[in-house]
Design a protein around this motif. Structure first.
Motif, PDB file in Angstrom:
ATOM      1  N   ALA B 365       0.836  -1.200   0.000  1.00  0.00           N
ATOM      2  CA  ALA B 365       0.000   0.000   0.000  1.00  0.00           C
ATOM      3  C   ALA B 365       0.873   1.254   0.000  1.00  0.00           C
ATOM      4  CB  ALA B 365      -0.931  -0.007   1.207  1.00  0.00           C
ATOM      5  N   ALA B 366       1.957   1.233   0.800  1.00  0.00           N
ATOM      6  CA  ALA B 366       2.844   2.399   0.847  1.00  0.00           C
ATOM      7  C   ALA B 366       3.511   2.627  -0.504  1.00  0.00           C
ATOM      8  CB  ALA B 366       3.908   2.206   1.936  1.00  0.00           C
ATOM      9  N   VAL B 367       3.925   1.531  -1.167  1.00  0.00           N
ATOM     10  CA  VAL B 367       4.550   1.653  -2.494  1.00  0.00           C
ATOM     11  C   VAL B 367       3.548   2.217  -3.498  1.00  0.00           C
ATOM     12  CG1 VAL B 367       5.482   0.344  -4.428  1.00  0.00           C
ATOM     13  CG2 VAL B 367       6.319  -0.074  -2.130  1.00  0.00           C
ATOM     14  N   ALA B 368       2.286   1.792  -3.364  1.00  0.00           N
ATOM     15  CA  ALA B 368       1.269   2.318  -4.276  1.00  0.00           C
ATOM     16  C   ALA B 368       1.113   3.828  -4.091  1.00  0.00           C
ATOM     17  CB  ALA B 368      -0.065   1.607  -4.065  1.00  0.00           C
ATOM     18  N   PHE B 369       1.144   4.285  -2.844  1.00  0.00           N
ATOM     19  CA  PHE B 369       1.088   5.733  -2.591  1.00  0.00           C
ATOM     20  C   PHE B 369       2.280   6.434  -3.218  1.00  0.00           C
ATOM     21  CE2 PHE B 369      -1.873   5.217   1.074  1.00  0.00           C
ATOM     22  CZ  PHE B 369      -2.762   6.181   0.691  1.00  0.00           C
ATOM     23  N   ALA B 370       3.472   5.880  -2.986  1.00  0.00           N
ATOM     24  CA  ALA B 370       4.694   6.481  -3.521  1.00  0.00           C
ATOM     25  C   ALA B 370       4.612   6.558  -5.043  1.00  0.00           C
ATOM     26  CB  ALA B 370       5.905   5.657  -3.097  1.00  0.00           C
ATOM     27  N   THR B 371       4.060   5.503  -5.648  1.00  0.00           N
ATOM     28  CA  THR B 371       3.905   5.445  -7.091  1.00  0.00           C
ATOM     29  C   THR B 371       3.043   6.581  -7.602  1.00  0.00           C
ATOM     30  OG1 THR B 371       4.215   3.097  -7.242  1.00  0.00           O
ATOM     31  CG2 THR B 371       2.835   4.063  -8.897  1.00  0.00           C
ATOM     32  N   ILE B 372       1.911   6.763  -6.954  1.00  0.00           N
ATOM     33  CA  ILE B 372       1.011   7.837  -7.370  1.00  0.00           C
ATOM     34  C   ILE B 372       1.713   9.188  -7.257  1.00  0.00           C
ATOM     35  CG2 ILE B 372      -1.102   9.061  -6.785  1.00  0.00           C
ATOM     36  CD1 ILE B 372      -2.299   6.395  -5.977  1.00  0.00           C
ATOM     37  N   LEU B 373       2.395   9.376  -6.128  1.00  0.00           N
ATOM     38  CA  LEU B 373       3.066  10.645  -5.863  1.00  0.00           C
ATOM     39  C   LEU B 373       4.085  10.969  -6.956  1.00  0.00           C
ATOM     40  CD1 LEU B 373       2.790  12.623  -3.617  1.00  0.00           C
ATOM     41  CD2 LEU B 373       4.551  11.415  -2.355  1.00  0.00           C
ATOM     42  N   ALA B 374       4.894   9.979  -7.328  1.00  0.00           N
ATOM     43  CA  ALA B 374       5.943  10.220  -8.318  1.00  0.00           C
ATOM     44  C   ALA B 374       5.355  10.524  -9.690  1.00  0.00           C
ATOM     45  CB  ALA B 374       6.859   8.999  -8.404  1.00  0.00           C
ATOM     46  N   VAL B 375       4.341   9.756 -10.080  1.00  0.00           N
ATOM     47  CA  VAL B 375       3.741   9.967 -11.402  1.00  0.00           C
ATOM     48  C   VAL B 375       3.069  11.334 -11.459  1.00  0.00           C
ATOM     49  CG1 VAL B 375       2.000   9.139 -13.010  1.00  0.00           C
ATOM     50  CG2 VAL B 375       3.450   7.517 -11.816  1.00  0.00           C
ATOM     51  N   VAL B 376       2.367  11.675 -10.388  1.00  0.00           N
ATOM     52  CA  VAL B 376       1.640  12.941 -10.343  1.00  0.00           C
ATOM     53  C   VAL B 376       2.610  14.124 -10.410  1.00  0.00           C
ATOM     54  CG1 VAL B 376       0.380  14.365  -8.707  1.00  0.00           C
ATOM     55  CG2 VAL B 376      -0.459  12.107  -9.250  1.00  0.00           C
ATOM     56  N   ALA B 377       3.776  13.988  -9.766  1.00  0.00           N
ATOM     57  CA  ALA B 377       4.762  15.075  -9.811  1.00  0.00           C
ATOM     58  C   ALA B 377       5.255  15.279 -11.247  1.00  0.00           C
ATOM     59  CB  ALA B 377       5.931  14.765  -8.881  1.00  0.00           C
ATOM     60  N   GLY B 378       5.541  14.181 -11.950  1.00  0.00           N
ATOM     61  CA  GLY B 378       6.000  14.289 -13.332  1.00  0.00           C
ATOM     62  C   GLY B 378       4.957  14.930 -14.227  1.00  0.00           C
ATOM     63  N   LEU B 379       3.694  14.562 -14.009  1.00  0.00           N
ATOM     64  CA  LEU B 379       2.615  15.115 -14.825  1.00  0.00           C
ATOM     65  C   LEU B 379       2.452  16.603 -14.590  1.00  0.00           C
ATOM     66  CD1 LEU B 379       0.069  12.238 -14.312  1.00  0.00           C
ATOM     67  CD2 LEU B 379       0.979  12.962 -16.511  1.00  0.00           C
ATOM     68  N   THR B 380       2.538  17.023 -13.333  1.00  0.00           N
ATOM     69  CA  THR B 380       2.361  18.437 -13.022  1.00  0.00           C
ATOM     70  C   THR B 380       3.463  19.270 -13.655  1.00  0.00           C
ATOM     71  OG1 THR B 380       1.339  17.803 -10.961  1.00  0.00           O
ATOM     72  CG2 THR B 380       2.064  20.078 -11.142  1.00  0.00           C
ATOM     73  N   LEU B 381       4.684  18.739 -13.605  1.00  0.00           N
ATOM     74  CA  LEU B 381       5.804  19.448 -14.218  1.00  0.00           C
ATOM     75  C   LEU B 381       5.572  19.608 -15.720  1.00  0.00           C
ATOM     76  CD1 LEU B 381       8.540  20.542 -13.190  1.00  0.00           C
ATOM     77  CD2 LEU B 381       9.563  18.501 -14.162  1.00  0.00           C
ATOM     78  N   THR B 382       5.045  18.555 -16.360  1.00  0.00           N
ATOM     79  CA  THR B 382       4.773  18.609 -17.798  1.00  0.00           C
ATOM     80  C   THR B 382       3.733  19.664 -18.126  1.00  0.00           C
ATOM     81  OG1 THR B 382       5.100  16.235 -17.787  1.00  0.00           O
ATOM     82  CG2 THR B 382       4.199  17.191 -19.784  1.00  0.00           C
ATOM     83  N   ALA B 383       2.641  19.658 -17.353  1.00  0.00           N
ATOM     84  CA  ALA B 383       1.582  20.624 -17.613  1.00  0.00           C
ATOM     85  C   ALA B 383       2.103  22.038 -17.379  1.00  0.00           C
ATOM     86  CB  ALA B 383       0.380  20.338 -16.721  1.00  0.00           C
ATOM     87  N   SER B 384       2.924  22.198 -16.356  1.00  0.00           N
ATOM     88  CA  SER B 384       3.426  23.540 -16.057  1.00  0.00           C
ATOM     89  C   SER B 384       4.354  24.029 -17.166  1.00  0.00           C
ATOM     90  CB  SER B 384       4.110  23.546 -14.685  1.00  0.00           C
ATOM     91  OG  SER B 384       5.446  23.952 -14.784  1.00  0.00           O
ATOM     92  N   SER B 385       5.174  23.136 -17.736  1.00  0.00           N
ATOM     93  CA  SER B 385       6.054  23.581 -18.813  1.00  0.00           C
ATOM     94  C   SER B 385       5.252  23.882 -20.074  1.00  0.00           C
ATOM     95  CB  SER B 385       7.159  22.562 -19.090  1.00  0.00           C
ATOM     96  OG  SER B 385       6.628  21.374 -19.607  1.00  0.00           O
TER      97      SER B 385
END
Lengths: 109, 542
Positions: B365-385
């Motif tokens: 469950a903790a890894v699943a949270f970490a997974t979401i967090l990492a993917v979401v950070a990459g997506l936000t950076l993309t949208a911001s650029s």
């Protein structure tokens, strides 16, 4: 100025080394792309239209469909490996073109 | 109860990544640092980061569940998502690195100068990224519901959103990259561990493992998970399968958040190396989804995968659903709990609980949270650029404005995208997340991929063709999804669940027709330069 730049790119594009690089890249990339898309699409097509034949167990309990799906992993890694080997040649050609271009820049100054 | 250990492990992950963010924050004060980590990420690291960016929680939890419930048909997703990287490797990664600066729109507007192409490319990048982002954040809500029922999914979504913003705002691309690398390592270790434990259950005998998968008892009789047709069947099953396959195998090559990773490496050669590493890591991961999924079906049992209700809660539920009383009562006496609604997303955590105990489940469950967090950070950076570089800096300010303005707008855009994603995810809670991810892939394959390929390979390709092609792909894929069975159920006008088989050719056709209709001498004149630079790396951004 802009005109001169444009001509420089045109000259580069017509150069023999560049044509050779482009040709050898295309000779690999185009057949490889057609092959991997065809090999991949054969899976949903065969499974979709001949589900009965694809359900036959061929390797112990593993069905033909499952073996075909697993073979896609091998296919992807083999195409990757072939491309990595071949791309060394592309890198050499590209480096040669870049070096000569840098030399010409220096000469013209 | 897996709540506490899971929270502790998640907190450790957050702690480590915050230290990384603090270290990275000193190095992302310029726009080049913020968007591309100064193009100093190595090929190996970038390969891990691509894997971390690509394998989302929707994949980890979703595919394991699909394989557990539908066997072979679920595994089809795994195959498509790996093979898709061949398109990235052969056609996109190196030319993109050689001709782009910060965003996907850079590649397209390299020869297709002017506002129109960049504006629409940025728009489609924003649309794809936002769909993907919302899918991930909605997934957080579901996961919180499972692991921490007392916290509430709104708090979960807001918490993940705020953390992700901390990474992106302060650490930029460098911190985001390392968060993704750490997460990819954790996820891969988890998947290997779970698969190993599942095989140990069968004394490491592959024959016995697959034999068990041929006869999985379910409420509707015994099913053979190695046979195709459990998910895609009926008269349109084949077409559904082919349409989905097309979208999967072509969509990846148009996903902005994957493609911008190639701007973080120093050269086209490093871009190629990073795809190679990513293909190895992603391939191992997807291969193992088979073992996790089939393991969950055989070891946990098909009918036990779902939200479990114990004792009082179960009796309450039975009292409210008298129609199913006998079958539910039988479940309760036999197992001590009932599973009123099967939920395939829980296959991985339940498998971990069954074979590794509650600590293993907490870890998953903790890894699943970490997974979401990492993917979401990459997506936000993309949208911001996409917003700051393409819309604000190139279109509104016409390339004027200094470095500090650029970086300020990039951070403000990240904040706005993050806030928007949090708000939309709360509004869309309980929505089917796989559908949103499918939407992103179909839009990417239809709107971006044909235009990228034509811009790289066709001398005559024109700005008008690019605009019409992107709009055609975008509109047709969105419209077909809106009238598909996913949204309209049995009243659907378009019979297939995935629009790929129609909308990808539509996008391509629009781009070709638009080009034939309006000639564009400027774009043709730029073709030589594009081709030389894309192939040799001359004049590439450093």
């Amino acid at each position: 100025m802009n005109r001169a730049k444009q001509t420089r790119w045109k000259t580069l594009a017509d150069e023999q080394d560049f044509r050779a690089l482009l040709r050898s890249r295309r000779r690999f990339v185009i057949p490889a792309t057609i092959f991997f898309i065809a090999y991949y699409l054969a899976l949903p097509i065969s499974v979709g239209f001949w589900p009965h034949e694809m359900s036959r167990p061929v390797l112990g309990p593993l069905t033909l469909a499952y073996c075909f799906a697993l073979s896609q992993f091998a296919m992807a890694w083999i195409v990757l490996a072939l491309y990595l080997v071949r791309s060394r040649r592309f890198d050499l050609l590209a480096a040669r073109i870049r070096r000569r271009e840098a030399q010409e820049q220096v000469d013209s100054q | 109860m897996i709540a506490q250990p899971s929270l502790v492990m998640f907190a450790i992950f957050v702690g480590i990544t915050l230290v990384v963010t603090y270290w990275a924050s000193g190095q992302s004060r310029t726009s080049r640092g913020f968007y591309t980590a100064h193009r100093r990420i190595g090929g190996l690291q970038n390969g891990w980061a691509i894997a971390g960016d690509y394998v989302s929680a929707a994949t980890f939890l979703g595919i394991t569940g699909l394989v557990a419930f539908y066997g072979f048909d679920g595994f089809m997703y795994s195959v498509g998502w790996l093979v898709a990287y061949l398109a990235v490797l052969l056609l996109i990664a190196e030319p993109l690195r050689n001709t782009g600066k910060y965003t996907l729109a850079d590649l397209m507007s390299f020869r297709l100068r002017g506002r129109g192409v960049r504006a629409i490319a940025a728009l489609s990048a924003l649309a794809i990224t936002l769909f993907y982002l919302i899918a991930q954040m909605v997934g957080v809500g579901a996961l919180v519901n499972l692991v921490l029922p007392r916290v509430g999914d709104v708090i979960g979504i807001v918490g993940v959103g705020v953390l992700m913003l901390v990474y992106v705002l302060f650490g930029g691309m460098l911190a985001t990259t390392w968060v993704q690398i750490i997460k990819a390592g954790l996820l891969l270790a988890t998947v290997i561990g779970l698969s190993g434990l599942a095989l140990r259950h069968f004394n490491f005998s592959l024959t016995r493992f697959f034999d068990a998968a041929t006869a999985v008892p379910t409420a509707h009789g015994v099913s053979n998970l190695l046979q195709p047709g459990l998910l895609f069947h009926g008269p349109l099953g084949a077409w559904n399968l082919i349409s989905l396959g097309l979208a999967l195998v072509l969509g990846t090559a148009g996903l902005p958040h994957i493609l911008i990773r190639f701007f973080t490496v120093p050269s086209a050669r490093a871009a190629r190396t990073s795809v190679a590493w990513a293909m190895v890591l992603i391939g191992v991961f997807y291969l193992l989804t088979s073992f996790m999924g089939l393991g969950a079906a055989t070891i946990v049992g098909h009918d036990h995968i779902g939200r479990r209700m114990y004792a009082g809660q179960a009796i309450d539920y039975i009292a409210h659903h008298p129609a199913q009383e006998t079958s539910l009562n039988a479940q309760l006496t036999q197992n001590g709990y009932i599973v009123p609604q099967p939920d395939s997303n829980l296959a991985a955590p339940l498998l971990a609980a069954q074979i590794g105990g509650s600590l293993a489940a907490a870890f998953v469950a903790a890894v699943a949270f970490a997974t979401i967090l990492a993917v979401v950070a990459g997506l936000t950076l993309t949208a911001s650029s996409a917003f700051a570089h393409d819309i604000w800096f190139s279109l509104i300010r016409n390339g004027r404005g200094d470095e500090s303005e650029h970086i300020f707008v990039a951070r403000a855009a990240a904040l706005a995208v993050g806030a928007l994603a949090i708000a939309l995810s709360i509004a869309l809670r309980g929505f089917n997340v796989a559908f949103l991810v499918g939407l992103a892939f179909a839009v990417a394959a239809s709107a971006n991929v044909p235009v990228i390929l034509l811009a790289l390979a066709w001398r005559r390709f024109s700005r008008f063709g690019a605009i019409v092609g992107m709009l055609g792909g975008l509109v047709s894929s969105l419209a077909l999804i809106a009238v598909s069975p996913v949204l309209m159920g049995s009243r659907a006008i378009f019979p297939l669940e995935n629009p790929g088989i129609v909308s990808i050719p539509v996008g391509l056709l629009c781009a070709v027709l638009g080009t034939l209709l309006v000639r564009d001498p400027d774009s043709e004149a730029m073709f030589d330069q594009l081709q030389v630079r894309a192939t040799t790396g001359l004049g590439a951004e450093v």
